[in-house]
Design an enzyme around this catalytic site. Structure first.
Site, mmCIF file in Angstrom:
data_model
loop_
_atom_site.group_PDB
_atom_site.id
_atom_site.type_symbol
_atom_site.label_atom_id
_atom_site.label_comp_id
_atom_site.label_asym_id
_atom_site.label_seq_id
_atom_site.Cartn_x
_atom_site.Cartn_y
_atom_site.Cartn_z
ATOM 1 N N HIS A 25 0.838 -1.199 0.000
ATOM 2 C CA HIS A 25 0.000 0.000 0.000
ATOM 3 C C HIS A 25 0.872 1.248 0.000
ATOM 4 C CE1 HIS A 25 -4.004 -1.836 0.794
ATOM 5 N NE2 HIS A 25 -3.266 -2.809 1.303
ATOM 6 N N ASP A 27 0.103 4.312 0.814
ATOM 7 C CA ASP A 27 -0.060 5.117 2.024
ATOM 8 C C ASP A 27 0.390 4.371 3.272
ATOM 9 O OD1 ASP A 27 -2.146 3.322 1.870
ATOM 10 O OD2 ASP A 27 -3.673 4.712 2.574
ATOM 11 N N GLY A 185 -10.353 -2.371 2.792
ATOM 12 C CA GLY A 185 -11.161 -1.898 3.912
ATOM 13 C C GLY A 185 -11.693 -3.075 4.710
ATOM 14 N N HIS A 212 -9.146 -7.795 -1.554
ATOM 15 C CA HIS A 212 -8.775 -8.101 -0.176
ATOM 16 C C HIS A 212 -9.807 -9.085 0.371
ATOM 17 C CE1 HIS A 212 -6.026 -4.686 -0.209
ATOM 18 N NE2 HIS A 212 -5.635 -4.999 1.018
ATOM 19 N N GLU A 215 -8.526 -12.271 5.030
ATOM 20 C CA GLU A 215 -7.536 -11.765 5.977
ATOM 21 C C GLU A 215 -8.094 -11.868 7.394
ATOM 22 O OE1 GLU A 215 -4.924 -7.727 6.893
ATOM 23 O OE2 GLU A 215 -6.674 -7.610 5.592
#
Length: 384
Positions: A25, A27, A185, A212, A215
């Protein structure tokens, strides 16, 4: 032992080895010093620390705290200083430089354009600034004797309602630096099926996307990402281990979902250090990557958020070498897996494997063998 000749690499050889990164990522990988400088330039006064070293420690401790609120706060600070064209160019360029210095030869770095609009940038301006930064970082890396290619993944946030818009943006900038799409998210409460229109659009456009999944939320998240949405890869996917049974005698039985994932060669973007922070495993030695590698899943090694996890690709492999005794052969296996799974054309992936990755590991293995031979000769000489 996973190889006939257990050519266990040193830390320096791990750093020099050609590595491929699919889950990182933007950020989540800023330099602490850059955050401090950008905060000063923009007038952002919300940083918990203004000394770069102390700030880096704060990010790692917040990510390790077990508090979701503190973990999410870390991204609030990084995104806060990534709101201008100049800041985005700088952060992206430094990202490419840092990865190249770490021996990464190909990377797909993801970010959510919708999180960088607070000072008036358009989505298009965000994408163009990040792309410019990646190209600048690649150029600086070449000047320093490193080779890297960076592709961008545009991310939509699961809790928002802009997935189709971001998917269309990714398609417009396809072949212009953007290689695919992602959603990120919180998994719980925000299933990927909320964004089916985006995934259907991407499939109609023959574009690539990862999701995603698996997880924190488990097998239902993986099943939805694959069967409802048609994901090309699984962002993390570590919870596929829940569909694998290991008996007391060591025999293994795969459930139908795990068998499907392995049979279809669906890539798993595993992030060991990050997975430990989120509770997917209690230690590196207990991380599912050991079993998944042994069972020949399409496992890959990734960093996720280098700043929050205090990690790099070199550190990830150092942990795995220590935990599982992995060799240069194992590192090559993971790297080739990742390159096969990249979102660039087949011939370009093949060229990276045959012209960069395999020769790079062959050189390191020859070096390792020479060192072992020299060491053995020296020992025999001492004995004589």
């Amino acid at each position: 032992m996973t190889s006939q000749i257990q050519n266990t690499p040193s830390s320096e050889q791990i750093r020099r080895a050609p590595k491929v990164l699919l889950h990182d990522h933007l950020d989540g990988g800023l330099r602490p010093g850059t955050i401090v400088e950008l905060a000063q330039e923009s007038g952002y006064s919300g940083l918990p620390e203004t000394d770069p070293d102390k700030l880096g420690v704060w990010f790692r401790e917040a990510a390790d705290s077990g508090s979701l609120e503190r973990y999410l706060e870390t991204f609030a600070h990084t995104c806060a200083v990534m709101q201008t064209r100049e800041a985005l160019v700088r952060v992206a360029a430094e990202c490419a430089e840092d990865l190249a210095e770490d021996g990464v030869v190909y990377a797909e770095v993801r970010y959510a354009p919708e999180q960088h609009l607070e000072t008036g940038l358009t989505l298009e301006e965000v994408v163009e600034a990040v792309n410019e930064g990646f190209r600048e970082g690649e150029r600086r890396a070449r000047e320093n004797g490193h080779r890297i290619r960076v592709g961008a993944l545009l991310t939509a946030m699961r809790h928002a309602a802009r997935a189709l818009e971001i998917a269309e943006l990714a398609n417009r900038y396809r072949d212009l630096g953007v290689v695919g799409f992602d959603i990120a998210g919180a998994e719980a409460g925000f299933p990927p099926t909320r964004h089916l229109d985006a995934f259907e659009y991407l499939k109609r456009e023959n574009n690539h996307f990862t999701i995603h999944a698996g997880e924190a939320f488990g097998l239902p998240s993986i099943w939805q990402a694959l069967q409802w949405c048609g994901a090309d890869r699984l962002g993390h996917g570590v919870r596929i281990i829940d569909d694998i049974q290991v008996a007391a005698d060591g025999s293994v039985k795969l459930g139908r979902l795990a068998s499907y994932v392995r049979d279809k060669r669906i890539p798993l973007e595993l992030c060991p250090s990050s997975n430990l922070q989120t509770g997917a495993a209690d230690s590196y030695a207990e991380h599912p990557i050991g079993l998944l590698r042994r069972l020949h899943f399409r496992a890959t090694v990734n960093t996720d958020n280098r700043l929050m996890s205090g990690t790099s690709m070199t550190r990830e492999f150092e942990h795995l070498v220590e935990a599982f005794g992995y060799s240069l052969d194992d590192m090559q296996w993971f790297s080739v897996n990742a390159m096969k799974s990249a979102f660039i054309p087949f011939d370009e992936r093949l060229a990276m494997i045959n012209d960069v990755i395999k020769p790079g590991y062959a050189e390191l293995k020859s070096e390792w063998l020479f060192q072992q031979t020299a060491s053995t000769s020296g020992s025999l000489g001492e004995q004589g």
